[in-house]
Design an enzyme around this catalytic site. Structure first.
Site, PDB file in Angstrom:
ATOM      1  N   LYS A   1       0.680  -1.208  -0.057  1.00  0.00           N
ATOM      2  CA  LYS A   1       0.094  -0.014  -0.018  1.00  0.00           C
ATOM      3  C   LYS A   1       0.824   1.198  -0.001  1.00  0.00           C
ATOM      4  CE  LYS A   1      -4.135   2.104   2.016  1.00  0.00           C
ATOM      5  NZ  LYS A   1      -5.324   1.828   3.300  1.00  0.00           N
TER       6      LYS A   1
ATOM      7  N   GLU B   1     -18.947  -5.935  11.165  1.00  0.00           N
ATOM      8  CA  GLU B   1     -19.932  -5.318  11.995  1.00  0.00           C
ATOM      9  C   GLU B   1     -20.898  -6.136  12.712  1.00  0.00           C
ATOM     10  OE1 GLU B   1     -18.310  -2.671   8.920  1.00  0.00           O
ATOM     11  OE2 GLU B   1     -19.189  -4.712   8.806  1.00  0.00           O
TER      12      GLU B   1
ATOM     13  N   ARG C   1     -25.014  -2.357   8.419  1.00  0.00           N
ATOM     14  CA  ARG C   1     -24.681  -3.755   8.031  1.00  0.00           C
ATOM     15  C   ARG C   1     -25.112  -4.663   9.117  1.00  0.00           C
ATOM     16  NH1 ARG C   1     -20.136  -3.531   4.126  1.00  0.00           N
ATOM     17  NH2 ARG C   1     -18.953  -5.064   5.380  1.00  0.00           N
TER      18      ARG C   1
END
Length: 593
Positions: A248, A336, A364
């Protein structure tokens, strides 16, 4: 100086005209282009830099948009956007009226699926692949690009589980960089690390066990190796899985070294990578830090306090508690549903659980809120960061639905503080022992009180449940506001000349409503205005109208809030203006009374 290749690429067809040997130059130019613009315009940086070679390879090998690319979350799709006709207006990224920071179907036929939340790509790509089979199109490719943090989510596993028993022409590409926004966590991360380090026996490959043709891991920055493997996989039917190792922030040293900070670094020097510091002295605190520092202070005094976040330790500022009490504060990854039910389980055992989830992501876990928490009346403390309009992330991230989707749930208390001190006090009140679960919603960004910490961090007041307060007395109109948006009312009232005609009431509790005060207000005022930074359908204003109807009050009621549409991206100020809940719009409205 080399001639620019990128300036002549208006779509992937142009890209495919290049010789493969020219692609590393395209990669360098694409990285430089993204760095130069994001340095000035801001946005998500590290994720896109990490998949430059993969992005080029995918469009070079596959026949996009006829072959379908589905980017998970979409933080990493800047290179994709630039190569698919949006180079010239990429500078408008995330700005009002400009292109979206995420893939969006209405923006381009190369954006095959709208995203913004994680872990949807495999299910969507599988759905597309099965549909192609049903239409007897067996040659179309369907490619899901998903990160190692996103693939740990339950929904991704559901997609893999189904795909493994189909003959769908599906390719799942794992972009494995060991980080999402914060570092990846969990047993799956440990498994992937073992695979990368060659410590996991090949016969133990869990992806192969799900009936995928697995290949990798390979260097995701070796564009020639990636192209070679994609061309091989192109000829293989059925579900396939390619494991790529990437970095990244690749190509910008600081972004590689501090991947958390450079996920979305703000403005920075494109040449050096150095972040341009903002003047932050003597500014009010960020609401996330008020939460993080307050819960840390409370946890020091109450050993039953637990903190939970699904993959947002930095964004929620739970990291303060995680550093001080690692055994009592948990990052559970992008999960979640698990976070909510984990909190419920802990609550059954007498723990005081603060479950911090962004408003848009709590959507969610809706069944878990109802079935696992509210139905059993477990006193979980939900802390909903990023409630209301969040700005440049746009429609996928605005936290404007929580008041409406939570208000219909029995047993649940819903509270929105007007400022930082009220946030501290409700966090304190909740751990004293509520008999019900509570949702505390607060916005992205800064509060209004500069010296909050010196004066208030060590002293808290108990907030009585379901009580409103009159901030300004008036004779003709009552304005009822919920949460921090009420500060816009205060500023607007300060600007108008007729100061005694408009009363202002703060209603922090949407549930239970302060019905005693509402009876007094409806008896006194013929005109009532409600204000919230949530949707006007089903939220605070709707609750007031329901109260009026049940009690046969005839006052005129005006509901201000987020209109019944998806609000796009722009600054919070611009979006408040669009919704007519900014200070100027309120001042204009109040001047008519």
């Amino acid at each position: 100086m080399k001639n620019s290749l990128l300036s002549n690429i208006n779509n992937p067809t142009d890209l495919r005209l290049l010789d493969e040997a020219q692609l590393p130059q395209v990669a360098q130019e694409l990285r430089d282009f993204i760095i130069d613009i994001v340095a000035v315009k801001e946005g998500h940086l590290g994720a896109s830099l990490g998949v430059i070679e993969l992005t080029i390879a995918l469009h070079y090998v596959f026949d996009t948009p006829n072959d379908l690319l589905i980017w998970d979350v979409g933080h990493q799709a800047y290179g994709h956007k630039i190569l698919t006709g949006r180079r010239e207006n990429f500078h408008t990224n995330r700005q009002l009226g400009g292109i979206s920071g995420f893939p969006k179907r209405s923006e381009s036929n190369y954006d095959t699926f709208g995203v913004g939340h994680s872990s949807t790509s495999i299910s969507a790509a599988l759905g597309m692949a099965i549909a192609s089979n049903l239409k007897s199109d067996f040659n179309k490719h369907h490619i899901a690009i998903i990160g190692d943090a996103s693939i740990a989510s339950g929904m991704a596993f559901e997609g893999l589980n189904h795909a493994g028993v189909t003959d769908a022409n599906l390719l799942v590409i794992l972009n494995d960089n060991a980080i999402g926004i914060d570092p990846s966590v969990g047993a799956l991360k440990q498994y992937l690390t073992a695979v990368k380090e060659g410590k996991n026996p090949r016969q133990n490959n869990m992806i192969k066990s799900l009936n995928f043709d697995y290949s990798g891991p390979i260097d995701g920055h070796d564009i020639f190796a990636v192209i070679k493997e994609l061309k091989r996989l192109q000829k293989i039917k059925g579900p396939k899985f390619l494991h790529l190792i990437t970095t990244k922030g690749k190509g910008l040293q600081q972004a590689e070294e501090d991947q958390v900070k450079y996920h979305a670094p703000g403005k920075f020097d494109a040449a050096t990578g150095e972040i341009i510091s903002k003047q932050e002295e003597n500014l009010p605190p960020k609401y996330q830090d008020v939460f993080g520092l307050t819960i840390l202070d409370l946890a020091r005094k109450n050993e039953k306090i637990i903190g939970i976040t699904p993959a947002m330790p930095s964004g929620s500022s739970l990291k303060f508690m995680m550093d001080a009490f690692p055994e009592r504060a948990f990052d559970v990854g992008i999960a979640e549903q698990h976070a909510v039910t984990l909190a419920a389980g802990m609550a059954t055992q007498g723990m005081i659980v603060y479950c911090n989830i962004y408003s848009t992501f709590l959507q969610r876990a809706y069944d878990q809120i109802i079935h696992d928490v509210a139905l059993q009346n477990l006193p979980v403390i939900f802390c909903l960061d990023r409630a209301g309009l969040v700005g440049e992330d746009g429609a996928t991230h605005h936290g404007v639905f929580d008041l409406a989707y939570l208000r219909c749930i029995p047993n649940l208390i819903i509270y929105a503080p007007r400022n930082e001190i009220e946030l501290q006090n409700i966090l304190y009140t909740a751990q004293l022992g509520l008999e019900n679960p509570i949702a505390i919603r607060y916005p992205r960004g800064r509060g209004i009180i500069n010296n909050w910490q010196e004066k208030h961090l060590r002293h808290y007041d108990v907030i009585p449940i379901g009580v409103s307060s009159c901030l300004v007395s008036g004779t003709r109109v009552a304005v009822l506001s919920n949460g921090t948006i009420g500060n816009n009312v205060t500023l607007a009232l300060a600007k108008i000349i007729k100061t005694n005609t408009i009363a202002h009431y703060d209603f922090p509790f949407v549930k239970p409503l302060d019905e005693k005060s509402l009876h007094q207000i409806f008896s006194q005022f013929d005109s009532i205005i409600t204000l919230e930074d949530g949707t006007v359908k089903g939220g605070f204003g709707s609750a007031v109208i329901e109260f009026a109807a049940i009690n046969n009050y005839k006052s005129q009621i005006t509901i201000l809030g987020i209109p019944d549409e998806f609000i796009e991206h722009g600054t919070v100020t611009e979006l408040q203006q669009y919704c007519k809940i900014d200070v100027s719009s309120l001042e204009k409205l109040f001047s008519n009374y």
